[in-house]
Write a protein that holds these residues in place. Structure first.
Motif, PDB file in Angstrom:
ATOM      1  N   ALA A  56       0.831  -1.203   0.000  1.00 36.34           N
ATOM      2  CA  ALA A  56       0.000   0.000   0.000  1.00 36.34           C
ATOM      3  C   ALA A  56       0.869   1.259   0.000  1.00 36.34           C
ATOM      4  CB  ALA A  56      -0.927  -0.004   1.209  1.00 36.34           C
ATOM      5  N   LEU A  57       1.928   1.245   0.799  1.00 36.47           N
ATOM      6  CA  LEU A  57       2.856   2.389   0.831  1.00 36.47           C
ATOM      7  C   LEU A  57       3.571   2.551  -0.509  1.00 36.47           C
ATOM      8  CD1 LEU A  57       4.437   1.867   4.382  1.00 36.47           C
ATOM      9  CD2 LEU A  57       2.916   3.740   3.696  1.00 36.47           C
ATOM     10  N   LEU A  58       3.927   1.424  -1.109  1.00 31.70           N
ATOM     11  CA  LEU A  58       4.639   1.452  -2.389  1.00 31.70           C
ATOM     12  C   LEU A  58       3.757   2.017  -3.497  1.00 31.70           C
ATOM     13  CD1 LEU A  58       7.400   0.712  -3.536  1.00 31.70           C
ATOM     14  CD2 LEU A  58       6.491  -1.542  -4.112  1.00 31.70           C
ATOM     15  N   ASP A  59       2.469   1.689  -3.449  1.00 29.64           N
ATOM     16  CA  ASP A  59       1.535   2.222  -4.452  1.00 29.64           C
ATOM     17  C   ASP A  59       1.405   3.741  -4.339  1.00 29.64           C
ATOM     18  OD1 ASP A  59       1.028  -0.209  -5.621  1.00 29.64           O
ATOM     19  OD2 ASP A  59      -0.772  -0.627  -4.446  1.00 29.64           O
ATOM     20  N   GLN A  60       1.622   4.278  -3.132  1.00 28.51           N
ATOM     21  CA  GLN A  60       1.579   5.728  -2.950  1.00 28.51           C
ATOM     22  C   GLN A  60       2.876   6.387  -3.425  1.00 28.51           C
ATOM     23  OE1 GLN A  60       0.687   6.563   1.182  1.00 28.51           O
ATOM     24  NE2 GLN A  60      -1.006   5.101   1.222  1.00 28.51           N
ATOM     25  N   TYR A  61       3.978   5.669  -3.272  1.00 27.54           N
ATOM     26  CA  TYR A  61       5.291   6.229  -3.614  1.00 27.54           C
ATOM     27  C   TYR A  61       5.597   6.131  -5.108  1.00 27.54           C
ATOM     28  CZ  TYR A  61      10.412   6.451  -3.935  1.00 27.54           C
ATOM     29  OH  TYR A  61      11.704   6.761  -4.287  1.00 27.54           O
ATOM     30  N   THR A  62       5.162   5.056  -5.741  1.00 29.13           N
ATOM     31  CA  THR A  62       5.529   4.803  -7.142  1.00 29.13           C
ATOM     32  C   THR A  62       5.144   5.940  -8.089  1.00 29.13           C
ATOM     33  OG1 THR A  62       5.281   2.423  -6.745  1.00 29.13           O
ATOM     34  CG2 THR A  62       5.378   3.137  -9.020  1.00 29.13           C
ATOM     35  N   PRO A  63       3.932   6.519  -8.013  1.00 29.78           N
ATOM     36  CA  PRO A  63       3.612   7.617  -8.939  1.00 29.78           C
ATOM     37  C   PRO A  63       4.562   8.806  -8.804  1.00 29.78           C
ATOM     38  CG  PRO A  63       1.620   6.792  -7.888  1.00 29.78           C
ATOM     39  CD  PRO A  63       2.769   6.155  -7.175  1.00 29.78           C
ATOM     40  N   ILE A  64       5.019   9.074  -7.584  1.00 33.66           N
ATOM     41  CA  ILE A  64       5.953  10.190  -7.365  1.00 33.66           C
ATOM     42  C   ILE A  64       7.279   9.892  -8.049  1.00 33.66           C
ATOM     43  CG2 ILE A  64       7.156  11.551  -5.603  1.00 33.66           C
ATOM     44  CD1 ILE A  64       4.841  10.622  -3.678  1.00 33.66           C
ATOM     45  N   LEU A  65       7.761   8.661  -7.864  1.00 36.44           N
ATOM     46  CA  LEU A  65       9.021   8.243  -8.485  1.00 36.44           C
ATOM     47  C   LEU A  65       8.923   8.310 -10.010  1.00 36.44           C
ATOM     48  CD1 LEU A  65      11.868   6.961  -8.192  1.00 36.44           C
ATOM     49  CD2 LEU A  65      10.732   4.725  -8.260  1.00 36.44           C
TER      50      LEU A  65
END
Length: 457
Positions: free
Chosen positions: A212-221
């Motif tokens: 869940a945290l990764l799904d939030q971070y990936t668009p930023i990356l």
């Protein structure tokens, strides 16, 4: 709490209870009736749970059922919004129009504004995203979370002042990385727990939270990398993605975009793109190839061809073709364009290398059946290849056999004869854009060129 299976059972029991009390007459549902509204809420909750569990087809089925039960009339705004969310990839233009409709209502789900701006950004409509946010600035502060609002503002800034967006995105990303590393440590700790049953439960819970945290971070990356991608600084984009390899190496979008930046750098890097694309295809042997992004398959086939592995590329193309034929035969899937895009990309590659006979053959193959596969996007790349060949022939810089020229003339005549049919189309893939309603003039340009060349040959 993450107990999705139990939640689904409870929601299903609510729906079944309503069916029994209605005596199987669910078509009488009235969203304004206090009793019926519980059933509608239950359907929407079930769809949300399925979507959250990445069971997208199940979520679509649930929303389709409630829409059909109400004959797609008098739907409440929450149902309309949820139906848009689960089907947006199938028809982005329609989804955006429905989100605009909801935003114009007196009341609407708070997610509407953020989703509309996100869709604008996803489909290259940065100006509309900026206008929408500016027109609803106060409302955005009230209903959009600070994290999402910061991301949307940074995303809009990348299109106008990308250099200013870089530090802003780095600041946003820096808030996510520590959380991801902390959660990664929790997973490691869970693995060391001695009790096997407890270990399994802890690992599962920690992994879900990490995802869940990764799904939030990936668009930023990805947005950080996109800034350099748009500048054609592919090496810099690769470095951005590589910095997060430890955190994201199992994430499909990270693999996909790593494949893209490797592929775009050409040379030896094309060979390095192959493992990233293959990981997406081979993550689950039972996964249909049509669930893999078509651009990944196209690039992978091109990479194999460039590495003198044409048989491997042909095998992938054959698998895709058979899968499309099977799904079309049994009606398991809406129309897909994987074969079209793969052939179009490969044909363009061969034409760029001036192997026009093979390239044009692939281009023509990509348009079959023409009623399904011709749109403004496919025509854009098709005519570029045709005109490149015409230019070479007119300067006597290449020779091509009569059969290839006849094939070109036949496809162009076919386009002209059926131009009225194409005026009613809408684009179904690439990015939303208008169809070829002015195609008569555009098509006749390469047609006339090839007629002259053909008679001279």
């Amino acid at each position: 709490m993450g107990e999705n299976d139990e939640a689904l059972e409870m929601v299903d029991s609510i729906i079944q209870y309503h069916i029994r009390t209605k005596k199987n007459e669910l078509r009488d549902i009235n969203v304004h009736d206090h009793g019926d509204s519980f059933a509608v809420e239950a359907f929407n909750l079930k769809a949300a749970i399925c979507y959250g569990m990445k069971m997208h087809d199940s979520a679509k089925d649930v929303l389709r059922e409630i829409c059909e039960l109400q004959n797609n009339e008098n739907l409440d705004n929450i149902t309309i919004h949820n139906d848009v969310v689960v089907n947006i990839e199938d028809d982005p233009a329609l989804g955006i129009e429905r989100l605009k409709f909801l935003l114009a209502q007196d009341s609407f789900p708070p997610e509407v504004l953020g989703n509309l701006i996100t869709q604008y950004l996803s489909h290259g409509k940065d100006d509309l995203a900026s206008e929408t946010l500016e027109a609803n600035k106060q409302l955005a502060r009230e209903i959009i979370s600070p994290e999402l609002l910061s991301y949307l503002e940074a995303a809009i800034l990348t299109s106008t002042y990308p250099d200013e967006a870089i530090p802003l995105l780095e600041k946003i990303a820096s808030k996510h990385v520590p959380k991801l590393k902390e959660q990664m440590n929790k997973i490691t700790d869970a693995v060391t727990v001695s009790s096997q049953e407890k270990e399994s439960s802890m690992i599962l819970s920690a992994t879900k939270e990490y995802d869940a945290l990764l799904d939030q971070y990936t668009p930023i990356l990805m947005l950080q990398a996109k800034i350099f991608w748009d500048k054609k600084e592919y090496s810099a984009a690769e470095q951005i993605l590589e910095k997060s390899a430890e955190l994201c190496k199992y994430h499909e979008k990270w693999r996909l975009n790593m494949g893209h930046v490797m592929f775009a750098q050409e040379g030896e890097k094309i060979k390095e793109s192959i493992p990233y694309y293959e990981l997406i295809i081979e993550k689950d042997k039972d996964t249909a190839l049509l669930d893999v992004p078509s651009v990944a398959l196209a690039n992978l086939c091109v990479a194999f061809i460039m590495e003198n592995q044409s048989k491997t590329a042909s095998a992938i193309m054959e698998r895709v073709k058979k899968e499309e034929e099977r799904q079309m035969k049994f009606g398991e899937h809406e129309s897909t364009y994987h074969s079209c895009i793969i052939n179009l990309v490969i044909g363009t590659l061969y034409c760029a290398k001036e192997n026009f006979e093979v390239g044009i053959d692939r281009i023509i193959e990509s348009l079959k059946p023409i009623e399904k596969n011709l749109c403004s996007d496919t025509w854009f790349y098709t005519k570029r290849c045709f005109l490149a060949l015409a230019a070479k022939l007119s300067k006597l810089m290449c020779v091509i056999n009569d059969n290839t020229l006849r094939d070109i003339l036949n496809i162009l005549k076919n386009l002209i004869m059926k131009k009225n049919h194409f005026s009613h189309f809408e684009t179904s893939f690439f990015t939303p854009s208008r169809f070829l309603h002015q195609s008569s003039n555009n098509i006749r340009k390469p047609d006339h060129a090839f007629h002259r060349l053909f008679h001279l040959a």
